[in-house]
Write a protein that holds these residues in place. Sequence first.
Motif, PDB file in Angstrom:
ATOM      1  N   THR A 164       0.031   5.944   4.081  1.00 17.08           N
ATOM      2  CA  THR A 164       1.048   5.015   4.586  1.00 17.08           C
ATOM      3  C   THR A 164       2.471   5.585   4.484  1.00 17.08           C
ATOM      4  OG1 THR A 164       1.344   3.926   2.433  1.00 17.08           O
ATOM      5  CG2 THR A 164      -0.367   3.038   3.888  1.00 17.08           C
ATOM      6  N   ASP A 203       0.855  -1.186   0.000  1.00 16.94           N
ATOM      7  CA  ASP A 203       0.000   0.000   0.000  1.00 16.94           C
ATOM      8  C   ASP A 203       0.898   1.246   0.000  1.00 16.94           C
ATOM      9  OD1 ASP A 203      -1.607   2.145   0.629  1.00 16.94           O
ATOM     10  OD2 ASP A 203      -2.586   1.191   2.335  1.00 16.94           O
ATOM     11  N   GLY A 243       4.589   4.873   7.519  1.00 15.01           N
ATOM     12  CA  GLY A 243       4.810   3.454   7.766  1.00 15.01           C
ATOM     13  C   GLY A 243       5.591   2.745   6.677  1.00 15.01           C
ATOM     14  N   HIS A 282       8.308   5.787  -1.555  1.00  5.96           N
ATOM     15  CA  HIS A 282       6.864   5.752  -1.361  1.00  5.96           C
ATOM     16  C   HIS A 282       6.162   6.357  -2.576  1.00  5.96           C
ATOM     17  CE1 HIS A 282       2.961   7.076   0.457  1.00  5.96           C
ATOM     18  NE2 HIS A 282       3.050   5.860   0.967  1.00  5.96           N
ATOM     19  N   GLU A 335       0.205  -0.721  14.049  1.00  6.37           N
ATOM     20  CA  GLU A 335       0.913   0.153  13.113  1.00  6.37           C
ATOM     21  C   GLU A 335       1.885  -0.692  12.294  1.00  6.37           C
ATOM     22  OE1 GLU A 335       0.158   3.226  12.844  1.00  6.37           O
ATOM     23  OE2 GLU A 335      -0.972   3.595  14.685  1.00  6.37           O
ATOM     24  N   PHE A 336       2.365  -0.142  11.178  1.00  4.83           N
ATOM     25  CA  PHE A 336       3.339  -0.872  10.366  1.00  4.83           C
ATOM     26  C   PHE A 336       4.645  -1.123  11.134  1.00  4.83           C
ATOM     27  CE2 PHE A 336       0.800   0.766   6.714  1.00  4.83           C
ATOM     28  CZ  PHE A 336       0.450  -0.462   6.195  1.00  4.83           C
ATOM     29  N   THR A 363      -3.289  -2.779   9.115  1.00 13.43           N
ATOM     30  CA  THR A 363      -3.138  -2.019  10.364  1.00 13.43           C
ATOM     31  C   THR A 363      -4.527  -1.663  10.897  1.00 13.43           C
ATOM     32  OG1 THR A 363      -3.073   0.113   9.235  1.00 13.43           O
ATOM     33  CG2 THR A 363      -0.972  -1.061   9.517  1.00 13.43           C
ATOM     34  N   THR A 394      -1.305  -3.577   3.767  1.00 15.38           N
ATOM     35  CA  THR A 394      -2.194  -2.451   3.502  1.00 15.38           C
ATOM     36  C   THR A 394      -2.580  -1.725   4.783  1.00 15.38           C
ATOM     37  OG1 THR A 394      -4.304  -1.799   2.508  1.00 15.38           O
ATOM     38  CG2 THR A 394      -4.217  -3.974   3.555  1.00 15.38           C
ATOM     39  N   GLY A 395      -2.792  -0.413   4.642  1.00 17.46           N
ATOM     40  CA  GLY A 395      -3.104   0.400   5.816  1.00 17.46           C
ATOM     41  C   GLY A 395      -4.493   0.968   5.816  1.00 17.46           C
TER      42      GLY A 395
END
Length: 801
Positions: free
Chosen positions: A619, A614, A622, A679, A769-770, A746, A719-720
Amino acid sequence: MRDFVQKAVEKLSVDDNKDRVSVVQYSRDPAVQFYLNTYTTKGDILDTVRGLRHKGGSPLNTGEALQYLKDNVFTTSAGSRRLEGVPQVLILLTGGRSYDRIDAPASALKQMGVLMFAVGTRGSDLRELQKLSHDSRNAISVPEFTDLNLVQEQLQSSLETVVIDVTPESPSEPVDTDKKDVVFLLDGSDGTRNGFPAMRDFVERVVEKLNEQLSTVMSTVRLRATPLTPTVTAERQPAGKDVVFLLDGSDGTRRGFPAMQDFVQKAVEKFSVDDNKDRVSVVQYSRDPAVQFYLNTYRTKGDILDTVRGLRHKGGSPLKTGEALQYLKDNVFTTSAGSRRLEGVPQVLILLTGGRSYDSVDAPASALKQMGVLMFAVGTRGSDLRELQKLSHDSRNAVSVPEFTDLALVQEQLQSSVEAVVIVTPETPTEPVDTGKKDVVFLLDGSDGTRNGFPAMRDFVERVVEKLNVGQNNDRVSVVQYSRDPAAQFYLNTYTTKGDVLDTVRGLRHKGGSPLNTGEALQYLRVDAPASALKQQGIFVIGIGTRNSDRNELRKISHEPSYVLSVSEFTDLPDVQEQLSTVMSTVQLRATPLTPTVTVERQPLGKDVVFLLDGSDGTRRGFPAMRDFVQKAVEKLSVDDNKDRVSVVQYSRDPAVQFYLNTYTTKANILDTVRGLRHKGGSPLNTGEALQYLRDNVFTASAGSRRLEGVPQILILLTGGRSYDRVDAPASALKQMGVLMFAVGTRGSDLRELQKISHDSRNAISVPEFTDLARVQEQLQSSVEAVVIDVTPETPTEPGM
């Protein structure tokens, strides 16, 4: 629309269970009003139809609705009687163009044998309606829904003349046409609110005549029935052929392209196109394929020749022949693209290439051959002759010339080869085979629980072999032991004398191990799919069990339930020896022209692992923890010896491949790339679209997947958040392919969605959390290592399997 359905139902034979009806409305997502088995009386159906309300919503996702019908409505559990040979009809009423892609789900429904009629208004896309319909002539367009009555007769006429050709995997037999399953798929989006009453009236009028006229049609048509019917009579193939030219349009062939054009022109000039005997398609490719025209685009030789003369060189690099072949399989040699393969028409592929493929051609070439496509590969001095031979149906069909300008020298040779060949597709019903010869594979349970009974099993095999006529051109024997995993003791072509076979059998040692994975062992024998696929391939399976065996499982495995043999202990095997011999002597095997013998090949150890990350806006913080998680997982994989392969894909609104399964061959390169990942960003989070992308572009042979070789396919999702789009259909499609999915989320994720995505709900993991991923790393690693993948892709099954 509601009145339309009412009147339709009034004419159907519901109360005596002849006809079944389902209604589904859709817009952004589909909503079942009722299933085929929800109601068993006409009164109940009419009551429900009278209460239907317009759904509303946008955008219009026709593709998702069709996929939903395939997975949830045209199924045994939802009341479909497809596997019993009952005709399946889908009538679509739509007022707009689909927001999502319809090609794959429409093709899948046609492959299942669903007869589709698409009716649209001026807001619809006519090409899309033609793609959706079973036949382009079944696509009907009107200015407004209030004009539907103007095309009533046209639709009725189409119903009268149509020929339904159901499931390619199934042998054919006459069907009882007194029954039918009819599904209405109604566009309930915002734009059809005013037209809803007219749709309802139309449905009414269609169904009023459906029972009378459709039954007439069905009584003359031969549907393909239950996939596991053992024997069938071969029918004469119609004259003509479907010919696809695949042309290398990469940078290196620019100068030679005019010669390729001339070659195609001369070939087409000798075809019988105008009387619809022969059909032609041309596809160019380099890095990716581009269809110049499909098999059903042109109906005259003049139109084809005009288009060929006007072709322009595509350009591009590298040359991905494997990807192009896979594309032909999925998009060109299909009914919707004009292929008549399911009608028994020979399928011919002529490849003109000037170089060696950058990607692997093995799996897609094999898949095309399995479909019955006859391939001719023509290359120049820049090509790899071994690759050309591998691609060709017969190594003698691989032709090499110095330059493309020399193609004229081999034109006659190739034309003669094409004309002389007779192609029998694997799905075409076959004649009974001479049972004077047979290939016999013994699959022996070598798990911990059979240690004491193993000598009796060994004796049993000995006695059976003693009665066989073992020889190079007579009977052949193979023995495979299995427990947690299978181990071939010897192959069908290892020994050519009975003495050698018996000597080896007498020296067999018990394997040991647990648990007992019969599904994996069956998959190992066939490499592609377990029990039902072995039956489809024409392999006669006899299951023998003891009191500890599951008799229902033995029935599923065996060619038919009456061939299940049972004993109390293995020491009682002599009691069924004669019974087994009788069965073996009377069985009729089905000939599989393209795979005359089943060769047991050892599957490579290892797995193909895809990480789906994700990368959406939520995210960003994370992401470093996700990156660390992937690093640690990769460090434990066996990449350098090519056992394990890895791919990483990031997604948010859309997916972005960081690297494919065949991009890197060393662990160091993978780790370097993972450490440097940035990211992606973006919103919303479309997990469904990302999963579909993986299915179409990552879990493919051209992208390095070894799924068709039997290598386990694993997807790990981090995935968040909750997906903005629907995940059901693409997740189901991946599972059908045999992909084992682990979903880790998460506190922002939806646990139910994670469980839906995962192969098993226990494989769905949630962390706050991640940064807490490290806590579940070992748990996930253990689950991946322990799992056995036994999902059988695309294989139809008998009811109850």
